[in-house]
Design an enzyme around this catalytic site. Structure first.
Site, PDB file in Angstrom:
ATOM      1  N   SER A 137       0.827  -1.216   0.000  1.00 33.09           N
ATOM      2  CA  SER A 137       0.000   0.000   0.000  1.00 33.09           C
ATOM      3  C   SER A 137       0.857   1.261   0.000  1.00 33.09           C
ATOM      4  O   SER A 137       0.618   2.194  -0.769  1.00 33.09           O
ATOM      5  CB  SER A 137      -0.911   0.020   1.231  1.00 33.09           C
ATOM      6  OG  SER A 137      -1.747  -1.099   1.247  1.00 33.09           O
ATOM      7  N   SER A 144     -14.364   2.031  -2.231  1.00 32.73           N
ATOM      8  CA  SER A 144     -12.988   1.662  -1.933  1.00 32.73           C
ATOM      9  C   SER A 144     -12.154   2.920  -1.686  1.00 32.73           C
ATOM     10  O   SER A 144     -12.209   3.883  -2.457  1.00 32.73           O
ATOM     11  CB  SER A 144     -12.396   0.875  -3.105  1.00 32.73           C
ATOM     12  OG  SER A 144     -10.990   0.782  -2.969  1.00 32.73           O
ATOM     13  N   LYS A 200     -13.144  -7.402  -4.606  1.00 33.44           N
ATOM     14  CA  LYS A 200     -11.691  -7.609  -4.567  1.00 33.44           C
ATOM     15  C   LYS A 200     -11.298  -8.565  -5.695  1.00 33.44           C
ATOM     16  O   LYS A 200     -12.039  -8.763  -6.654  1.00 33.44           O
ATOM     17  CB  LYS A 200     -11.280  -8.147  -3.199  1.00 33.44           C
ATOM     18  CG  LYS A 200     -11.551  -7.187  -2.046  1.00 33.44           C
ATOM     19  CD  LYS A 200     -10.549  -6.051  -1.986  1.00 33.44           C
ATOM     20  CE  LYS A 200     -10.725  -5.199  -0.751  1.00 33.44           C
ATOM     21  NZ  LYS A 200      -9.702  -4.160  -0.635  1.00 33.44           N
ATOM     22  N   ASP A 252      -8.997  -6.127   4.682  1.00 28.68           N
ATOM     23  CA  ASP A 252      -8.032  -7.064   4.090  1.00 28.68           C
ATOM     24  C   ASP A 252      -7.609  -8.177   5.039  1.00 28.68           C
ATOM     25  O   ASP A 252      -7.028  -9.171   4.599  1.00 28.68           O
ATOM     26  CB  ASP A 252      -6.778  -6.320   3.598  1.00 28.68           C
ATOM     27  CG  ASP A 252      -6.989  -5.714   2.218  1.00 28.68           C
ATOM     28  OD1 ASP A 252      -7.983  -6.066   1.556  1.00 28.68           O
ATOM     29  OD2 ASP A 252      -6.169  -4.887   1.803  1.00 28.68           O
ATOM     30  N   ARG A 256      -4.689 -13.576  -1.073  1.00 32.29           N
ATOM     31  CA  ARG A 256      -5.045 -13.663   0.345  1.00 32.29           C
ATOM     32  C   ARG A 256      -5.790 -14.959   0.681  1.00 32.29           C
ATOM     33  O   ARG A 256      -5.754 -15.406   1.827  1.00 32.29           O
ATOM     34  CB  ARG A 256      -5.859 -12.436   0.779  1.00 32.29           C
ATOM     35  CG  ARG A 256      -5.070 -11.152   0.613  1.00 32.29           C
ATOM     36  CD  ARG A 256      -5.513 -10.047   1.544  1.00 32.29           C
ATOM     37  NE  ARG A 256      -4.895  -8.787   1.168  1.00 32.29           N
ATOM     38  CZ  ARG A 256      -3.631  -8.458   1.422  1.00 32.29           C
ATOM     39  NH1 ARG A 256      -2.850  -9.307   2.054  1.00 32.29           N
ATOM     40  NH2 ARG A 256      -3.149  -7.293   1.031  1.00 32.29           N
ATOM     41  N   ARG A 305     -14.295  -5.592 -12.358  1.00 29.87           N
ATOM     42  CA  ARG A 305     -14.240  -4.783 -11.134  1.00 29.87           C
ATOM     43  C   ARG A 305     -14.562  -3.324 -11.471  1.00 29.87           C
ATOM     44  O   ARG A 305     -13.952  -2.728 -12.363  1.00 29.87           O
ATOM     45  CB  ARG A 305     -12.859  -4.892 -10.477  1.00 29.87           C
ATOM     46  CG  ARG A 305     -12.565  -6.302  -9.992  1.00 29.87           C
ATOM     47  CD  ARG A 305     -11.162  -6.445  -9.426  1.00 29.87           C
ATOM     48  NE  ARG A 305     -11.021  -5.767  -8.136  1.00 29.87           N
ATOM     49  CZ  ARG A 305      -9.890  -5.790  -7.426  1.00 29.87           C
ATOM     50  NH1 ARG A 305      -8.817  -6.431  -7.890  1.00 29.87           N
ATOM     51  NH2 ARG A 305      -9.825  -5.170  -6.263  1.00 29.87           N
ATOM     52  N   SER A 310     -12.819   2.745   5.523  1.00 30.17           N
ATOM     53  CA  SER A 310     -11.371   2.601   5.271  1.00 30.17           C
ATOM     54  C   SER A 310     -10.596   3.884   5.537  1.00 30.17           C
ATOM     55  O   SER A 310      -9.681   4.242   4.784  1.00 30.17           O
ATOM     56  CB  SER A 310     -11.113   2.115   3.838  1.00 30.17           C
ATOM     57  OG  SER A 310     -11.687   0.854   3.621  1.00 30.17           O
ATOM     58  N   GLY A 331      -5.362  -4.364  -8.569  1.00 34.23           N
ATOM     59  CA  GLY A 331      -6.441  -3.398  -8.389  1.00 34.23           C
ATOM     60  C   GLY A 331      -5.955  -2.022  -7.977  1.00 34.23           C
ATOM     61  O   GLY A 331      -6.450  -0.998  -8.452  1.00 34.23           O
TER      62      GLY A 331
END
Length: 407
Positions: A23, A144, A317, A290, A364, A98, A172, A69
């Site tokens: 990130s 998001s 996601k 996440d 993940r 997406r 978030s 993404g």
């Protein structure tokens, strides 16, 4: 590549070095493209960051970001303000499913020229870079955070900066604050008051090295391993007690799952709590979606129930993560139910052995389920998908005395 993961270790001991946060790295790569006198250290070696770096340095008309993404959202904003450059931004089949419409419409409000090559609202998109002078824009607050961060990151290079109004309840927030903190580190002035975020224009920044903190999402799998162990001491570097990353909430959340975390000289030490008695938990993961997969798998392995909320972004996601968790945990013998934004796991004491866990091209899924190998042998399908964020994952597992064998 499918792998069988198993171990006969009751006591986990080891030291792991995790590379920089994906990130933070991707935000800083974009800022470095805008301000080339920034240098970066301890960057993520993830596929996503490599894709981002390649796209920013290349001159191709078609920019393919595969499954990344973050890169799709950040590059949409970057190319929109890159005057004179025209690109088609595309990705994998899943990426074309997406949504990108909310970000595209926000950029169009500012005067960007973006059109859809195929289905409206989804990649691939054609972007003609423009000089942007408008500065007021609004965006739904519950989308998001990457849409919001994309706008904030390019804002310093806009003639009049940006005044971004978030409409509704904000989700978030830690990721938005991370973006603003990185801008502030470069002496770019920002203001976040109520539902309005302002980023002021800045033509140049001082030469500076930015050191990326290691990735907290990657650390989550070691929290899970310690929670599922009989006893454990695992050291992980390099982490700070006061982190920009929202997933550092792991420290508090996993205390309830039997893990004590402590810091010394940027070294994070995880220890299994002595005489830990597991009990069911309820967590709101609105700010940290996440780590939902890791937490629910940990709870299943501990034989306890959990109720997790704030998960609405998981449906868009790499896969629909809520549905994927339902399918794969059910295979293992779990009793689980999901809604659009929550997940409920019932306590259970048995785990089916040698189950194939499908990963849905989602890194993940592979990494969250692997710690169950402390309880039963488990097979992770398409195990190489971990390279999206953590290429060294399986090698690090082996250092903790797990057998990871290709089948």
């Amino acid at each position: 590549m499918n792998v069988l993961v198993q171990t006969n270790q009751a006591d986990l001991q080891g030291k792991i070095a995790v590379t920089g946060s994906k990130s933070e790295t991707n935000r800083l790569l974009l800022l470095q493209a805008l301000f080339p006198n920034i240098t970066l250290a301890n960057m993520s070696n993830s596929d996503d960051s490599e894709v981002m770096q390649k796209a920013l340095k290349g001159n191709d008309e078609i920019v393919d970001i595969h499954h990344a993404g973050t890169a799709m959202r950040f590059l949409t904003a970057y190319f929109a303000v890159n005057e004179g450059r025209e690109v088609v931004l595309t990705g994998s089949k899943r990426m074309t499913e997406r949504p990108i419409k909310v970000l595209v419409e926000a950029l169009q409000q500012l005067g960007a020229q973006i059109s859809y090559e195929k289905e409206e609202g989804y990649p691939p998109i054609r972007i003609k870079g423009q000089k942007i002078t408008a500065h007021k824009v609004s965006i739904p607050a519950n989308v998001s955070s990457q849409y919001i961060s994309a706008l904030l990151l390019v804002a310093p290079k806009l003639e009049n900066g940006i005044e971004l109004t978030l409409v509704g309840e904000i989700t978030s927030i830690p990721y938005i604050k991370m973006t603003l903190a990185l801008l502030n580190d470069l002496d770019i002035k920002t203001n976040f008051e109520g539902n309005v975020i302002t980023v002021f224009p800045k033509e140049k920044v001082d030469t500076k090295e930015m050191v990326v903190e290691s990735d907290w999402s990657s650390a989550s799998y070691f929290f899970s391993l310690v929670a599922l162990s009989q006893s454990a001491t695992i050291n992980i570097s390099s982490y700070k007690a006061s982190s920009l990353q929202g997933d550092s909430a792991l420290v508090k959340l996993y205390q309830e799952l039997g893990v004590n975390a402590s810091f010394e000289n940027n070294l994070l030490t995880l220890k299994k709590q002595a005489d830990f008695q597991p009990k069911s938990v309820t967590f709101d993961l609105n700010h940290t979606p996440d780590i939902a997969q890791t937490i629910v798998v940990t709870c299943f392995g501990l034989g306890i129930g959990c109720h997790l909320t704030g998960l609405h972004t998981l449906k868009i996601k790499e896969t629909d993560r809520l549905e994927a968790l339902y399918v794969e945990l059910t295979k293992l013998g779990a009793s689980i139910s999901v809604t659009n934004d929550s997940l409920t796991l019932e306590p259970s004491t048995s785990i089916n052995k040698n189950v194939h866990i499908a990963t849905y091209n989602d890194h993940r899924m592979a990494m969250a389920f692997a710690p169950l190998a402390l309880k039963v042998p488990i097979i992770i399908d398409n195990a190489e998908v971990v390279s999206k964020s953590y290429p060294d994952y399986w090698e690090d597992f082996k250092t903790l005395q797990f057998q990871v064998s290709e089948i």
